[in-house]
Motif scaffolding. Structure first.
Motif, PDB file in Angstrom:
ATOM      1  N   GLU A 163     -16.187  31.616  51.142  1.00 47.98           N
ATOM      2  CA  GLU A 163     -14.795  32.060  51.069  1.00 47.98           C
ATOM      3  C   GLU A 163     -14.772  33.577  50.882  1.00 47.98           C
ATOM      4  OE1 GLU A 163     -10.635  31.428  48.545  1.00 47.98           O
ATOM      5  OE2 GLU A 163     -12.500  30.529  47.835  1.00 47.98           O
ATOM      6  N   TRP A 164     -14.108  34.255  51.794  1.00 47.83           N
ATOM      7  CA  TRP A 164     -13.945  35.705  51.740  1.00 47.83           C
ATOM      8  C   TRP A 164     -12.474  36.014  51.479  1.00 47.83           C
ATOM      9  CZ3 TRP A 164     -18.115  39.167  52.871  1.00 47.83           C
ATOM     10  CH2 TRP A 164     -19.292  38.529  53.273  1.00 47.83           C
ATOM     11  N   ARG A 165     -12.209  36.898  50.525  1.00 48.31           N
ATOM     12  CA  ARG A 165     -10.834  37.274  50.194  1.00 48.31           C
ATOM     13  C   ARG A 165     -10.714  38.803  50.213  1.00 48.31           C
ATOM     14  NH1 ARG A 165      -9.522  34.490  44.571  1.00 48.31           N
ATOM     15  NH2 ARG A 165     -11.235  35.890  43.987  1.00 48.31           N
ATOM     16  N   TYR A 166      -9.567  39.252  50.667  1.00 46.10           N
ATOM     17  CA  TYR A 166      -9.332  40.696  50.691  1.00 46.10           C
ATOM     18  C   TYR A 166      -7.882  40.979  50.353  1.00 46.10           C
ATOM     19  CZ  TYR A 166      -7.492  39.562  55.335  1.00 46.10           C
ATOM     20  OH  TYR A 166      -6.779  39.009  56.363  1.00 46.10           O
ATOM     21  N   LEU A 167      -7.637  42.183  49.862  1.00 48.29           N
ATOM     22  CA  LEU A 167      -6.301  42.599  49.442  1.00 48.29           C
ATOM     23  C   LEU A 167      -6.179  44.098  49.631  1.00 48.29           C
ATOM     24  CD1 LEU A 167      -3.578  41.885  48.022  1.00 48.29           C
ATOM     25  CD2 LEU A 167      -4.725  42.410  45.854  1.00 48.29           C
ATOM     26  N   THR A 168      -5.132  44.513  50.326  1.00 50.93           N
ATOM     27  CA  THR A 168      -4.820  45.933  50.483  1.00 50.93           C
ATOM     28  C   THR A 168      -3.377  46.163  50.059  1.00 50.93           C
ATOM     29  OG1 THR A 168      -4.021  45.775  52.770  1.00 50.93           O
ATOM     30  CG2 THR A 168      -6.407  46.003  52.456  1.00 50.93           C
ATOM     31  N   LYS A 169      -2.922  47.389  50.156  1.00 54.16           N
ATOM     32  CA  LYS A 169      -1.544  47.688  49.789  1.00 54.16           C
ATOM     33  C   LYS A 169      -0.549  46.951  50.683  1.00 54.16           C
ATOM     34  CE  LYS A 169      -2.425  52.294  47.867  1.00 54.16           C
ATOM     35  NZ  LYS A 169      -2.113  53.741  47.967  1.00 54.16           N
ATOM     36  N   ALA A 170      -0.953  46.678  51.905  1.00 54.90           N
ATOM     37  CA  ALA A 170      -0.021  46.075  52.855  1.00 54.90           C
ATOM     38  C   ALA A 170      -0.422  44.674  53.311  1.00 54.90           C
ATOM     39  CB  ALA A 170       0.120  46.969  54.084  1.00 54.90           C
ATOM     40  N   SER A 171      -1.596  44.185  52.930  1.00 54.92           N
ATOM     41  CA  SER A 171      -2.038  42.896  53.466  1.00 54.92           C
ATOM     42  C   SER A 171      -2.880  42.137  52.464  1.00 54.92           C
ATOM     43  CB  SER A 171      -2.829  43.110  54.759  1.00 54.92           C
ATOM     44  OG  SER A 171      -4.029  43.814  54.481  1.00 54.92           O
ATOM     45  N   GLU A 172      -3.014  40.859  52.739  1.00 56.34           N
ATOM     46  CA  GLU A 172      -3.900  39.987  51.976  1.00 56.34           C
ATOM     47  C   GLU A 172      -4.315  38.834  52.879  1.00 56.34           C
ATOM     48  OE1 GLU A 172      -2.099  37.372  49.009  1.00 56.34           O
ATOM     49  OE2 GLU A 172      -0.170  38.291  49.510  1.00 56.34           O
ATOM     50  N   GLY A 173      -5.470  38.250  52.577  1.00 54.40           N
ATOM     51  CA  GLY A 173      -5.915  37.145  53.401  1.00 54.40           C
ATOM     52  C   GLY A 173      -7.218  36.563  52.905  1.00 54.40           C
ATOM     53  N   SER A 174      -7.663  35.512  53.597  1.00 54.75           N
ATOM     54  CA  SER A 174      -8.903  34.850  53.231  1.00 54.75           C
ATOM     55  C   SER A 174      -9.509  34.181  54.454  1.00 54.75           C
ATOM     56  CB  SER A 174      -8.663  33.801  52.134  1.00 54.75           C
ATOM     57  OG  SER A 174      -7.851  32.753  52.617  1.00 54.75           O
ATOM     58  N   ILE A 175     -10.813  34.053  54.422  1.00 54.45           N
ATOM     59  CA  ILE A 175     -11.561  33.333  55.449  1.00 54.45           C
ATOM     60  C   ILE A 175     -12.415  32.301  54.717  1.00 54.45           C
ATOM     61  CG2 ILE A 175     -13.187  33.479  57.353  1.00 54.45           C
ATOM     62  CD1 ILE A 175     -12.453  36.423  57.631  1.00 54.45           C
ATOM     63  N   ILE A 176     -12.171  31.031  55.003  1.00 54.91           N
ATOM     64  CA  ILE A 176     -12.894  29.937  54.359  1.00 54.91           C
ATOM     65  C   ILE A 176     -13.636  29.164  55.438  1.00 54.91           C
ATOM     66  CG2 ILE A 176     -12.691  27.913  52.868  1.00 54.91           C
ATOM     67  CD1 ILE A 176      -9.994  28.990  51.964  1.00 54.91           C
ATOM     68  N   GLY A 177     -14.879  28.822  55.162  1.00 51.31           N
ATOM     69  CA  GLY A 177     -15.637  28.090  56.165  1.00 51.31           C
ATOM     70  C   GLY A 177     -16.750  27.257  55.574  1.00 51.31           C
ATOM     71  N   THR A 178     -17.181  26.279  56.351  1.00 48.58           N
ATOM     72  CA  THR A 178     -18.285  25.405  55.963  1.00 48.58           C
ATOM     73  C   THR A 178     -19.154  25.166  57.186  1.00 48.58           C
ATOM     74  OG1 THR A 178     -16.963  24.268  54.289  1.00 48.58           O
ATOM     75  CG2 THR A 178     -18.924  23.140  55.061  1.00 48.58           C
ATOM     76  N   ILE A 179     -20.465  25.230  56.988  1.00 52.15           N
ATOM     77  CA  ILE A 179     -21.407  24.912  58.062  1.00 52.15           C
ATOM     78  C   ILE A 179     -22.467  23.988  57.495  1.00 52.15           C
ATOM     79  CG2 ILE A 179     -22.827  26.964  57.617  1.00 52.15           C
ATOM     80  CD1 ILE A 179     -23.353  27.032  60.676  1.00 52.15           C
TER      81      ILE A 179
END
Length: 826
Positions: free
Chosen positions: A318-334
Motif C-alpha cells: 500500500e502506497w499513500r501520498y499527500l500534497t497540498k492539492a492531492s491525495e491518493g493510494s495504490i494498493i496491490g497484491t501479488i
C-alpha cells in the motif's frame, strides 16, 4: 522460549484431558500445543511482573508511581501504567522558549568556593551550576571560566528540559551546551525512555551518543524488554534511534540480534518493521511481516509479505501520498503460484494459464483539487481472475468486473457539475457479453437547488447526459438476441425538475412535491422492436404530512412524550417502457426505509408507476436533557393500484393481488446510560405469518467493555433463515481483556444447512508491550452431516517503542465487534 514451551507442552498434554464438545474443547483447551504453552508462559510472565519486588528506588530518576501523582499528572499518564517519568521542568517549559531567551551567565553555588590561578574556580560540597534551564549538580567542580568548561566528580546530576542524567563523573561545556558523562543512568521524559551506559555525549543540537548502552521504554521497576548495543545514537528531533550490534532481550533472555537497528523513540511514523502476525489454519501456518517505509512526510508505503506453508508466497503493498492539492493510494497484491500444492478447489475454477501465472490485484485512488471549485477523482482497479477476492479476502462469491473511472466534480455556488468517464475491467471471462455492465464514455450531470426552506417555494434540477457502451465486437453483438433490449448502445439525456413548497410548524408539517421527468435516447445496435430515438415524459407527485403531539409525563420530572402520526402519498402514472434499454438501472430493495420514497429504481432507464399511501405512527420519550429514552413506531404501506413497470416490464401473477406491504414495527429503548436495546418486527398480511424479526442488545460502559447480542429471523417456511451473533470485550485487571465472537446461521431448506463461527481470545496491554491471541473454529452442517471447515490461530506480540502494531488483527476485531475501538486501553 522454545524449550520451555516444549516442556510445558508435555506437562499440559499429561494434565489436561477435556471431556466436552469438540468445538469448545478446541477453543478453550485444544490450541496447537506449543501456542497454548506459550500462552501459559505469557500469563506466568505477567503474574511475575506484578508480584516481584522492585530492585531499587527510581525516584531519583523522576519516576513517580501512579498513586503518588497529582490528579493533573495522572491525566497525562495511561491509567494502566504503574507510573511515569515526570519532568519537574515541564511546567516552566510551557511558557519558556530557550531559543527566544537571552543566554544568562553561568551561576555556580557550593558549600566551598575557591578562586585559583586565572579564571579557574574550584567548588566542593553540594555544587550547583546553572545557565537558564540547564542545571548541573555534583560533589566537586573544577571550572575554567574563560573557556566555560568544567570537570565534574561525584554524584553528578545533569538536567535540562526532557532529559535527566545521573553519572559518576563527566565534563561540561557551558558555551556550546555539550557534555560528557561516565557510568550514567538517563531518562528522556517525553519518550518514556530509560537506560544506562558507560559513556554519554550530548551535542548542542540535543543528539545523544551512548557507548555500551542498555535502554528500555518499560517501567524501570519491572522491565519486560530491553535493548543492549555497542553504540547507540538518539535523535530526539527526528524521533529515531540507531544502534550497532544490538541484542533485544525479553526478561534478560536474548531473543534477537541485529548488526544495525533503527527504531522510533516517539509516537510519530517511522520506517521499520511492524508487529508480525501469525495465523494457524488447520495444519498450515501463515506469517505476515509488515514493513513500513516513511519515505517522506507526505509519502509512505507498507509492504506485507505473507509466508504460507505449502502454498504460494503473497506480497501486499500500500502506497499513500499527500500534497497540498492531492491525495491518493495504490494498493496491490501479488501471489507467486505454487502449482504443486495449489488448493484443489482453485484448480477446478482456474484455467491452466491462470494457474501457471502469478495472480494479482491492484486499486488506485486519487483526488486532486484543481482549484477551490473543482476536484478530479480517479478510481481504477483490476485483478487477474474472478476468484481472487474469494480466495484471498474470504468473499462470499466471485467478482465479475471492477470499476475504472475518472470524475471531474465542479461546484460553483449552488451549481454542481460532475463529469464521468467510466469503464469496467471484465475479470470473469465466463460472463456472457449480454450480462457485462455498460461503460459511461462519458457522462455529465448537473444539479441545482433554489429555495426549499419552510414557507418558501423550492426548485430542484437534476439532469444527466451520458453515452453508454460495452465496446463489444461484431461477433459478440451477433450473439445477443435481436429482440433483447440489452443489445442497444447510445446516449441518454435524463432530466428531473422538482417543485416544492414545504409548510412547517412546531406541531405539524405539510410537504407537497411535484417532479417532471424527461428522457431522450439516441441509440445504435438496437433490436428489431426498438426505436432509435425513443422519448419519455412522466410526472411524479407526493405529499408528506404529519402531526406532533406532546405531553409531560407526571411520574417523571420534565420528561416529555410525543405522539407523531404521519401520512405519505405518492403517485406516478404507468407508461410502457419495455422498449427502452437498461444501461444502469437496478431495483431498490424493498425495506422500511423505502416506505417514504417516490422511486422504485436506481438509474434513469425505468420510472416505476406508483400509487401508494404510507401510514406511520410513532411515539417518543425524552428526558429533561432532550435525550431520547424510548421510541416505538409502526409503518404500513398500501398499494392503491397495481404496479406494472419492472426491469423487463413483466409482473408475477400474485403482484396484482397485493394491497398492502409488510407491517413494520420497531422499538428502541435506552435502558440506562450503558444499556441500549431494540427490536424490529415484520408481519406478512397475505400469508398471515411473521416475515422477519430481529432483536439487539448493546452494553457500553465507561470501562471500555463491550457486549453485543443480535438475534434475527427472515423469511418463511423453506425460505426461512435464522441467525444469532454475540460478541464481547471484557477488560479486567487493568491490563487484560477477554474477547469473544460467536455467529450462527441456519437455512430452513429441504435439506437444512447450519453454519457457525466462533472466536475466542485475549488481549494484554502494558505500557511497553502488547499481545493478542485469537482462536477460531468454523463448522457447518448439511442435513445430518457435520463438517469442520476451518480452524485458525492468530497471534501478535508488540514491543512498544520498537515498532508499530500491524493492522490485521485490529481490523478483524473492529469489523466483527460493534463498539470495539481498536484496542482495550488508549
Amino acid at each position: 522460549m522454545v524449550g520451555v514451551c516444549r516442556y510445558l507442552d508435555r506437562f499440559q498434554s499429561f494434565i489436561i484431558q477435556p471431556k466436552i464438545p469438540d468445538r469448545f474443547s478446541y477453543l478453550i483447551f485444544c490450541f496447537p500445543k506449543t501456542c497454548l504453552s506459550c500462552l501459559i508462559l505469557l500469563g506466568f510472565l505477567s503474574t511475575q511482573l506484578s508480584s516481584e519486588e522492585a530492585p531499587m528506588d527510581y525516584s531519583k530518576l523522576d519516576w513517580l508511581r501512579y498513586n503518588e501523582m497529582t490528579s493533573e499528572q495522572q491525566r497525562g499518564t495511561k491509567f494502566y501504567c504503574r507510573g511515569d517519568f515526570i519532568d519537574p521542568l515541564a511546567s516552566y517549559v510551557k511558557n519558556y522558549r530557550i531559543s527566544d531567551q537571552v543566554k544568562y551567565p553561568v551561576s555556580i553555588k557550593a558549600e566551598l568556593l575557591k578562586q585559583k590561578d586565572g579564571d579557574v574556580i574550584e567548588a566542593e560540597g553540594r555544587v550547583e551550576m546553572t545557565q537558564n534551564l540547564f542545571q548541573i549538580k555534583s560533589d566537586y567542580l573544577l571550572y575554567q571560566g574563560d573557556e566555560q568548561k568544567g570537570a565534574l566528580e561525584g554524584n553528578v546530576v545533569v538536567r535540562q528540559p526532557d532529559l535527566l542524567v545521573l553519572a559518576d563523573s563527566g565534563r561540561a561545556d557551558m558555551r556550546s551546551g555539550e557534555f560528557w558523562l561516565n557510568d550514567n543512568n538517563f531518562v528522556m521524559h517525553s519518550e518514556t525512555l530509560y537506560g544506562e551506559s558507560s559513556e554519554l555525549f550530548s551535542n548542542s543540537s540535543g543528539r545523544i551518543r551512548l557507548s555500551d548502552p542498555v535502554i528500555t521504554r518499560c517501567d524501570p521497576e519491572y522491565p519486560v524488554w530491553e535493548v543492549s548495543a555497542s553504540r547507540l545514537t538518539l535523535k530526539p528531533v527526528q524521533g529515531i534511534a540507531t544502534s550497532t550490534h544490538s541484542v533485544i532481550k525479553v526478561k534478560g533472555v536474548p531473543v534477537f540480534y541485529l548488526p544495525y537497528f533503527r527504531f522510533p523513540i516517539d509516537d510519530k511514523r517511522h520506517t521499520g518493521f511492524l508487529a508480525p502476525v501469525m495465523e494457524v489454519q488447520g495444519d498450515k501456518t501463515r506469517v505476515q511481516l509488515p514493513f513500513y517505509w516513511n519515505i517522506a512526510p507526505n509519502l509512505d508505503t507498507t509492504m506485507t509479505p505473507h509466508f504460507l506453508e505449502d502454498q504460494g508466497e503473497i506480497l501486499d503493498s500500500e502506497w499513500r501520498y499527500l500534497t497540498k492539492a492531492s491525495e491518493g493510494s495504490i494498493i496491490g497484491t501479488i501471489e507467486q503460484t505454487n502449482q504443486e500444492t495449489e488448493d484443489e478447489d482453485w484448480e477446478e475454477v482456474l484455467t491452466e494459464e491462470q494457474q501457471e501465472n502469478n495472480r494479482w490485484w491492484y486499486s488506485f485512488t486519487h483526488k486532486h483539487d484543481l482549484n477551490k471549485q473543482a476536484r478530479l477523482q480517479l478510481d481504477i482497479a483490476d485483478a487477474s481472475d474472478a476468484y481472487f477476492f474469494k480466495h484471498y479476502q474470504d468473499k462470499d462469491d466471485t467478482t465479475d468486473a471492477l470499476n475504472q473511472s475518472v470524475k471531474l466534480i465542479q461546484n460553483y455556488g449552488s451549481w454542481n457539475h460532475t463529469t464521468t468517464v467510466q469503464r469496467y475491467s471484465i475479470i470473469n471471462q465466463d460472463e456472457a457479453p449480454v450480462d457485462q455492465p455498460y461503460a459511461r464514455q462519458p457522462s455529465h450531470r448537473v444539479k441545482k437547488t433554489w429555495g426549499g426552506k419552510a414557507f418558501q417555494s423550492g426548485i430542484t434540477l437534476d439532469s444527466e447526459l451520458a453515452y453508454f457502451t460495452r465496446n463489444l465486437n461484431k461477433s459478440e453483438l451477433e450473439g445477443i438476441s435481436s429482440s433483447n433490449v440489452k443489445s442497444a448502445e447510445g446516449s441518454r439525456w435524463h432530466t428531473k425538475l422538482g417543485f416544492s413548497y414545504p409548510l412547517e410548524w412546531p406541531f405539524a408539517f405539510i410537504k407537497p412535491q411535484v417532479n417532471l421527468l424527461a428522457t431522450q435516447y439516441n441509440l445504435v445496435n438496437t433490436s428489431d422492436e426498438m426505436e432509435s430515438n425513443p422519448t419519455r415524459f412522466m410526472t411524479q407527485t407526493s405529499l408528506d404530512t404529519g402531526l406532533i403531539f406532546e405531553r409531560n409525563i407526571e411520574s417523571k420530572d420534565n420528561w416529555t412524550q410525543t405522539l407523531e402520526p404521519r401520512v405519505f402519498y405518492t403517485q406516478t402514472p404507468f407508461e410502457e417502457q419495455s422498449d427502452l434499454p437498461l444501461f444502469d438501472t437496478s431495483v431498490i430493495d424493498f425495506s422500511q426505509s423505502t416506505l417514504y420514497r417516490s422511486d422504485r429504481f436506481n438509474g434513469g432507464d425505468r420510472v416505476g408507476d406508483m400509487e401508494r399511501v404510507t401510514v406511520g405512527l410513532s411515539s417518543k420519550i425524552y428526558d429533561d436533557t432532550n435525550k431520547q429514552i424510548f421510541k416505538i413506531s409502526a409503518d404500513q404501506l398500501y398499494f392503491l393500484s397495481p404496479e406494472r413497470t419492472g426491469q423487463t416490464s413483466t409482473l408475477t401473477p400474485e403482484s396484482d393481488e397485493i394491497e398492502r406491504s409488510l407491517l413494520f414495527v420497531g422499538a428502541d429503548w435506552a435502558l440506562s446510560n450503558y444499556w441500549n436495546t431494540g427490536a424490529r418486527y415484520k408481519w406478512d398480511w397475505e400469508a398471515a405469518a411473521r416475515e422477519g424479526m430481529n432483536f439487539w442488545l448493546r452494553y457500553r460502559p465507561r470501562t471500555r467493555a463491550v457486549f453485543n447480542l443480535d438475534l434475527a429471523t427472515e423469511g418463511q417456511d423453506l425460505d426461512k433463515e435464522d441467525s444469532a451473533s454475540a460478541s464481547f470485550v471484557l477488560p479486567f485487571a487493568q491490563r487484560w481483556g477477554l474477547i469473544g465472537i460467536h455467529e450462527w446461521t441456519k437455512n430452513h431448506e429441504e435439506i437444512a444447512e447450519t453454519a457457525s463461527s466462533s472466536w475466542l481470545g485475549f488481549e494484554f496491554d502494558d505500557c511497553c508491550w502488547n499481545t493478542r491471541l485469537l482462536v477460531s473454529h468454523e463448522e457447518s452442517e448439511i442435513g445430518e452431516e457435520r463438517e469442520v471447515e476451518e480452524r485458525k490461530i492468530l497471534f501478535q506480540i508488540t514491543l512498544k517503542g520498537l515498532g508499530s502494531p500491524g493492522e490485521a488483527l485490529e481490523n478483524l476485531l473492529v469489523e466483527e465487534i460493534d463498539g470495539y475501538k481498536g484496542n482495550l486501553y488508549r
